[in-house]
Structure formats: structure tokens, C-alpha cells
Write an enzyme that holds these catalytic residues in place. Sequence first.
Site, short mmCIF file in Angstrom:
data_model
loop_
_atom_site.label_atom_id
_atom_site.label_comp_id
_atom_site.label_asym_id
_atom_site.label_seq_id
_atom_site.Cartn_x
_atom_site.Cartn_y
_atom_site.Cartn_z
N HIS B 117 21.93 53.41 -17.99
CA HIS B 117 22.33 54.79 -18.28
C HIS B 117 23.77 54.93 -17.80
O HIS B 117 24.18 54.28 -16.83
CB HIS B 117 21.41 55.71 -17.46
CG HIS B 117 21.51 57.16 -17.79
ND1 HIS B 117 22.55 57.95 -17.35
CD2 HIS B 117 20.70 57.97 -18.50
CE1 HIS B 117 22.35 59.19 -17.79
NE2 HIS B 117 21.25 59.23 -18.49
N ASP B 194 18.61 52.17 -9.70
CA ASP B 194 18.49 53.48 -10.36
C ASP B 194 17.03 53.62 -10.77
O ASP B 194 16.58 53.02 -11.75
CB ASP B 194 19.42 53.52 -11.57
CG ASP B 194 19.19 54.77 -12.42
OD1 ASP B 194 18.40 55.64 -12.01
OD2 ASP B 194 19.81 54.86 -13.50
N GLN B 197 13.89 56.55 -13.94
CA GLN B 197 12.81 56.46 -14.93
C GLN B 197 11.56 55.78 -14.39
O GLN B 197 10.59 55.63 -15.12
CB GLN B 197 13.28 55.71 -16.19
CG GLN B 197 14.31 56.44 -17.02
CD GLN B 197 13.79 57.71 -17.67
OE1 GLN B 197 12.60 58.00 -17.67
NE2 GLN B 197 14.69 58.48 -18.23
N LYS B 220 12.82 64.78 -13.08
CA LYS B 220 12.01 63.92 -13.95
C LYS B 220 10.61 63.72 -13.38
O LYS B 220 9.73 63.19 -14.06
CB LYS B 220 12.70 62.56 -14.16
CG LYS B 220 13.95 62.65 -15.06
CD LYS B 220 14.38 61.28 -15.50
CE LYS B 220 15.86 61.18 -15.82
NZ LYS B 220 16.30 61.95 -16.98
N CYS B 360 22.63 58.57 -23.51
CA CYS B 360 23.51 58.23 -22.40
C CYS B 360 23.47 56.74 -22.10
O CYS B 360 23.57 56.32 -20.94
CB CYS B 360 23.18 59.02 -21.13
SG CYS B 360 23.35 60.78 -21.36
#
Lengths: 142, 405
Positions: B117, B194, B197, B220, B360
Site C-alpha cells: 500500500h 504493516d 489488513q 479496519k 492505493c
Amino acid sequence: MAISSIYSNILNEHNLRPSHRGSTEGATQVLEGVNPSCGDDIFLELRLEEGVIKDASFNGSGCAISQASADMMLDLIVGETKEQALHLIDIFMRMIRGEASEDEIDELDEAGLLKDISHMPARVKCAVLSWRTLKEMLEKED
Amino acid sequence: MRENPYRKDFPIFDNKGIVYLDSAATAQRPYAVLDKERAFYENMNANPLRGLYGISVEATEVYEHARERVAGFIGAASPEEIVFTRNATESLNLVAYSYACSFLEKGDRIVTTIMEHHSNMLPWRLAAEKTGADIVYMLPDKNGKFPAEEISSKITKGTKLVAIGHVSNVLGVTNPVKEIAEAAHGVGALVVLDAAQSVPHIPVNVQELKVDFLAFSGHKLMSPFGIGVLYGRKELLESMPPFLRGGEMIDSVSAEGETFAPVPHKFEAGTVNAAGAAGLEAAIDYIENVGFDFIGETERRLTEILFEEAAAYPYFHILGSEKPEEHSGIVAFTIDGVHPHDVSSILDGDKICIRAGHHCAEPLLRHLGVMSTARASFYLYNTEEDVRFFMEKVKEVRRFLGLGD
């Protein structure tokens, strides 16, 4: 109102069978317009003679709205003077902001079908890409 | 058809009647989270960390309790390793500005992937520009998998930082974090994960994964907007200079200078988002009550249904793995002859919410040779009915545009 109502038969027709897709013989102006955020791009070609748009065409790729909008625009402005084309662009831009009158929108002929795009900010840039590019070309010409 | 027992916990479905398939962008919020945030403002709203009166102390306790809860949730050794930020993007920028810009030198190597991303790519580019470090991208195959050779040839001596995403927001693929961390630590590099997700969908434990920093966004995983998390190993956080300066991050300030508060408060300048943190705690409680087994099973089953229906429709192309269980509930797709933005706008007419564009992750799409895609993503509240209705309508898009069947 749902944005999907924008996809009328007329818009689909312009998208699938555009009458101005291609190139313009003896073009006097060529310009590329890009929407970086969605990858739409459009090449406009114009043949301007003595202040009149004699012929014009577009090429490029993008969503149905951007492609149909370009074709509708060229239907409208071929044969018009530069001043009249700028006048129509001005109406179109104001229509998209919800600021044009019904009478003015009538002047836009089929392109007036895009007036409801003003309710969908994310798609406005698709509809205005070709108009913005044409305006830049005509103003550059001065 | 099995009922989803959790759907009723989310007011937006009754209020809006939507088919929401964009949870990879942001999740919907359950009553439990909304109530907790509201209760904060109704009962203990005061500026946390500074007040000397009852409700300010309560606000502070709620905020710090949320920090402990987050630490436990992701397996941090102590709450001091948890910094509250606005979102994953801010967390990653904090590491880039404070760690990478301070400690990297010319010629050092930052390794990331082309799949990231933008929020896990642009901060490292900035750090590379500022320090003179080199940035190197690992390239996945079309399913998002990294060949072992790709890892060993890029994470080499001189690599100081490896920044990777846990789950791709486009392909849904889960990266082999442990293997990558092992390779990174083998050459003395730190690992930044990261986890935006992954944390909402699978159990994540920073000590098991052996990552040095980890970032995620609350929204999220159903928390209010505006609260995110940075995990950092304590000694690393202690070694780093503050990112933002101002109130609530200092010990003392005089005309001559200042001393900073201990971690994590050194990194939490300004009035903190205590209500957001409280909401995040409620979201974690909610997720643990539902359980990752149910979440994973629901996402897998719905993705399987989508794959089955797509197989019978030749114009529908899925990016990434052919195995539904390798998608983390994320399905990016294209439809022949139709721009993804048109797909999304047309489905909006049936109140189906999906994402379209480059998500993104423009470099990944370029790498895969596509301009943009549409994307459907599932979460614990989605139903079989959602995915079947979506597939029924998606198959009408071409006809809608006058393209025949």
C-alpha cells in the site's frame, strides 16, 4: 438518486460506438488530458481554421462516462466557433456544479444527460476530463 | 442458508439496507463500539493524562486500559510498547521519520515490496531520500508469492530495514512474515510490519512473528476512525527521538531545553484520542467474542461462493491466487470491456458497495499489468446472500452498458 441512472442508452451508445474516436487529418492542436487517480487518459485532436472547429477527434481509454462525455462533447462543438465552444464548456462545467439553468443545459444537447453526475463527486472528474482538456487547448491557442 | 448471528449487531445494515463489500477499506461498526465511545463522552469526558480531578483520572484510566488491551491482543511484552496514533499510515510515518531518518546512513539498504500500500512505501522513499539509503523492492509472482530466491537476493548484508505488508489489500495474499523476519534479522535488519489488513482477520502475535515494529488502523477492525496503533520493541522506541513535539510528551520544559516523557507518551504529543482508544478496546472485545475461527471461516466460505459463481462467468477475472483460502476475504477483479469505476457505479444502483481503482497500490497494479480493478472484500458480518446478490448483479453490468451478455 443512484448514479447508475446516468448509464442511459444514449450514453452507452456514445461509449460503445463513438462517432469521433480516431484521429483528425490536418489537426492543428493535439493535447492529452489525464486523470491520474483513475488512469483515464484522453487525446484530443482539433482542426481549427479561422476560429472555427472544422473537425475533431479523441482517443484514449477510460470509463464509459469519460469516453461518452468526450464523444458527446465533440458532437456538440464540431462546426462551432472557438468562442461558442468555450461558452458551451462553461455551461457544462457549471452544470456539473449544479449551477446551470435548464435553458442553458438544453444548449448542451445530449451532454446535458450528464447533469446528475453532480451528485457523485467521485465521478465528476470522469465527466469533465475531455471538457477540461478542450478548454485548455482553446485557451492555449490565444 | 445459514443466518449470520452477528449481522444484527451492526446498525448500518438496518438503517441503509446496503450490501457492504468494502471492509478492506473500512469495517462497519457494531453497537458495542458505538456505545463505548458514546459512554466515554457521556460519563468521563475530560482531557486525559493531565487532570487532577475525578473524570480526568477516569479518562486516563480508560485510555491506558485500552493500551494494555491492545498489548495483550497482539502479544506485546508490555503496554509501553504500544503507541496510539491516528492510523497505520501515521504509525509507519512515525517509524520512517523517527527511526529511519535518524539511524539510517548513506548506502544502507531499505527493502520493501512492490505489493505495498502507498502508506508502506512512500514513507520509506522519504527516509531513503533524506538519508541517502537505497530502496529495493521485492517482486512477487502474479499470485503475490515471493520466490525464496527473491527474498535471499534482496535482503542482503547492508540491509537495515525491511518493511512489508502482512496481507495485501489487493491480492489478499498473506506474506511469509516469519521467514522474511528471519532473513532480515540474519543480516542485522529490523522488520516493520504493516498489519492493517491482517489484524482484523487473523491472530497476530508480534513476538511469534518476530517483528520489531507493527502498524495497524483501528477503523479496519471496527473501532472509531482516528485511532491507530504502532507497536515497537521498547528499547527501539526508547532510542528514537520524538516524532511530533508539544503537549503531553514532555517531562519538563524550560527556556534552555526540555526532557521528554518516557515511552510511549514521548510519541503521543497533543491531546490524545481517549474515546477512540476506548472504542478500539470495545472492538477488540467484540472480535475476540466472535473469534478468529468464525471470522476466517466466514471469509473463506464467502470467497469460495464468489469463486464458484465467477467460474461460470467468462468475463469475470480474479487477480491473484486461484485458491479462495489464500485471499483473506479480498477479491480484486476485472470484467471484460468494463472500466472498474463503471462496475462500482452501476452496482451502487443496487446498494452494493465495492471499491474500484488502484487501491492505493499503483506500483503493484503496474507490476501486474492492469490499470485498475474493482474489489469486493468480506468481513464477519457478510452473508451468503450478500455474495450471491453481488454476483447476480455483477453479471448484469455488461448488459447494462449495452455489451450484450
